[in-house]
Scaffold this motif. Structure first.
Motif, PDB file in Angstrom:
ATOM      1  N   GLN A 109       0.829  -1.210   0.000  1.00  0.00           N
ATOM      2  CA  GLN A 109       0.000   0.000   0.000  1.00  0.00           C
ATOM      3  C   GLN A 109       0.868   1.269   0.000  1.00  0.00           C
ATOM      4  O   GLN A 109       0.535   2.266  -0.641  1.00  0.00           O
ATOM      5  CB  GLN A 109      -0.931   0.018   1.219  1.00  0.00           C
ATOM      6  N   VAL A 110       1.979   1.217   0.732  1.00  0.00           N
ATOM      7  CA  VAL A 110       2.882   2.367   0.792  1.00  0.00           C
ATOM      8  C   VAL A 110       3.512   2.624  -0.577  1.00  0.00           C
ATOM      9  O   VAL A 110       3.613   3.775  -1.036  1.00  0.00           O
ATOM     10  CB  VAL A 110       3.976   2.148   1.859  1.00  0.00           C
ATOM     11  N   GLU A 147       2.301   1.786  -3.491  1.00  0.00           N
ATOM     12  CA  GLU A 147       1.272   2.293  -4.396  1.00  0.00           C
ATOM     13  C   GLU A 147       1.003   3.771  -4.136  1.00  0.00           C
ATOM     14  O   GLU A 147       0.812   4.557  -5.074  1.00  0.00           O
ATOM     15  CB  GLU A 147      -0.014   1.484  -4.242  1.00  0.00           C
ATOM     16  N   ALA A 148       1.018   4.160  -2.870  1.00  0.00           N
ATOM     17  CA  ALA A 148       0.794   5.571  -2.526  1.00  0.00           C
ATOM     18  C   ALA A 148       1.919   6.449  -3.049  1.00  0.00           C
ATOM     19  O   ALA A 148       1.719   7.642  -3.326  1.00  0.00           O
ATOM     20  CB  ALA A 148       0.665   5.717  -1.012  1.00  0.00           C
ATOM     21  N   GLN A 149       3.100   5.865  -3.216  1.00  0.00           N
ATOM     22  CA  GLN A 149       4.250   6.612  -3.728  1.00  0.00           C
ATOM     23  C   GLN A 149       4.364   6.533  -5.248  1.00  0.00           C
ATOM     24  O   GLN A 149       5.341   6.981  -5.828  1.00  0.00           O
ATOM     25  CB  GLN A 149       5.530   6.099  -3.063  1.00  0.00           C
ATOM     26  N   GLY A 150       3.359   5.932  -5.873  1.00  0.00           N
ATOM     27  CA  GLY A 150       3.327   5.871  -7.338  1.00  0.00           C
ATOM     28  C   GLY A 150       4.070   4.710  -7.946  1.00  0.00           C
ATOM     29  O   GLY A 150       4.284   4.673  -9.165  1.00  0.00           O
ATOM     30  N   THR A 201       4.263   1.178  -9.435  1.00  0.00           N
ATOM     31  CA  THR A 201       3.290   0.272 -10.050  1.00  0.00           C
ATOM     32  C   THR A 201       3.783  -1.175  -9.996  1.00  0.00           C
ATOM     33  O   THR A 201       4.955  -1.443  -9.715  1.00  0.00           O
ATOM     34  CB  THR A 201       3.054   0.653 -11.517  1.00  0.00           C
TER      35      THR A 201
END
Length: 390
Positions: A63-64, A66-69, A71
């Protein structure tokens, strides 16, 4: 996150500017030497440092990232790079010591199928022919998620990659084979044989063949699970590699039954019909196609011989060993790698010219050159071995 390839343009231009292949080499100035070393260091990669950076990413919650972009494609590229690094056995074994093995195994449970598949590929590279890493993966309970993906993942590519990793993990690894058996591995292999994916079926057949070859007692388990009938069906596949893999498994089962005086497989009319159909099919093949199924021809004949105590009709038809197949391979190396002395001895006149005519013959081990020998003969009555000169 995909890595960029090194840019060697500057070094190439520098090399061309300083040497065209015709002038003698010169000493580098201190300035040139410093520039060259800095350029080389800029392009070099500290593999352990890079593996630690990759480990840090693998330890970061999904999740972290993904939050930082970040992929799933980025992660897959990163795992591609890691796979290149761990192709070295030393680096593969070091992955555990720097804390990267456990998070890699965690990626086998990732929510993205492409990451689960790629993680299994990396595990395959790490454990292949590497007893130390096999042990480390077993101790980290890595077989469990691989088995889970192999048996129940909804994506057949993930299942196939997991099976490949399992095969490499338990090969020549007795504790691994035992754990695979206890985990109902043979039942999972039977399920894989029922898949419609040929590649998945082939991998299952290859692992079955290995297990039966290494553990003859497992033939009883395979027979009880109905493997012979399934293999007979797959031995009629349109895929040549799948046919060969199925025939190999059947041959292992037949040989073991012969040892136990139990001829149930040989008494199966379906097997005899299958083999006869394969013989008929092979008999109709063109010379090129016959060459491509060389192993299948020998497997069919061996299976027939094992079950019915006689050669198959392939031998009588001259299709078992084709003309030229039993001949030694052509000598393609000696012409290019012939030792100079042997080449000179074979054709000593090839190098004769006014400038070379008076050159001494090559110095042979065990004796002096001809001129020295002729001079010594006038004053010595024995040769180098103590025998009289003739």
């Amino acid at each position: 996150m995909a890595k960029e390839g090194p840019n060697w343009d500057g070094l190439l231009k520098w090399s061309l500017a300083h040497s065209d292949g015709t002038n003698p080499s010169r000493n580098l100035s201190e300035e040139d030497r410093k520039w060259f070393m800095e350029a080389m260091q800029a392009q070099s990669v500290d593999v352990v440092k890079r593996m630690k950076e990759i480990t840090l990413v693998m330890q970061t919650p999904e999740q972290v990232l993904e939050a930082q972009g970040v992929t799933s494609a980025d992660i897959e590229d990163m795992l591609d790079e890691l796979q290149e690094h761990v192709e070295s056995i030393d680096m593969a074994n070091d992955l555990h010591s720097i804390g990267g093995l456990v998070p890699l195994l965690g990626y086998l449970k990732n929510s993205h199928s492409n990451i689960r598949a790629k993680a299994a590929e990396v595990v395959t590279t790490i454990v292949q022919n590497n007893p130390r890493s096999q042990q480390l993966v077993m101790e980290a309970n890595g077989l469990e998620p691989l088995l889970s993906n192999f048996t129940s993942d909804p994506d057949v590519t993930v299942r196939t990659k997991a099976l490949g990793a399992i095969s490499s993990l338990i090969r020549h690894n007795k504790p691994g084979v035992t754990a695979f058996r206890l985990a109902n591995g043979y039942a999972a292999l039977k399920d894989a044989l029922g898949s419609e994916n040929v590649r998945f079926q082939r991998k299952a057949l290859n692992l079955i063949h290995y297990l039966l070859h290494e553990n003859a007692s497992d033939c009883n388990v395979a027979s009880e699970l109905g493997f012979p009938r399934i293999m007979m069906h797959l031995a009629s596949s349109e895929d040549a590699e799948e046919r060969e893999a199925a025939l190999k498994g059947l041959l292992e089962l037949a040989r073991e039954e012969t040892k136990g005086a139990n001829g149930s497989l040989g008494e199966d009319e379906k097997l005899k019909q299958l083999l006869q159909e394969r013989i008929n099919g092979i008999s109709l093949m063109s010379p090129d196609d016959l060459g491509a199924v060389r192993e299948e021809r020998h497997l069919v004949d061996s299976l027939w011989n094992t079950c019915y105590n006689e050669p198959s009709s392939l031998k009588e038809k001259g299709l078992l060993v084709l003309p030229g197949e039993d001949a030694p391979p052509p000598d393609v190396a000696s012409k290019h790698f012939e030792p100079p002395l042997r080449a000179w001895a074979a054709n000593p006149s090839t190098d004769k010219s006014p400038s070379t005519e008076k050159k001494e013959a090559p110095l042979l081990l065990g004796g002096p050159p001809p001129e020295a020998a002729s001079q010594n003969n006038s004053g010595a009555g024995e040769d180098a071995n103590g025998h009289p000169n003739r």
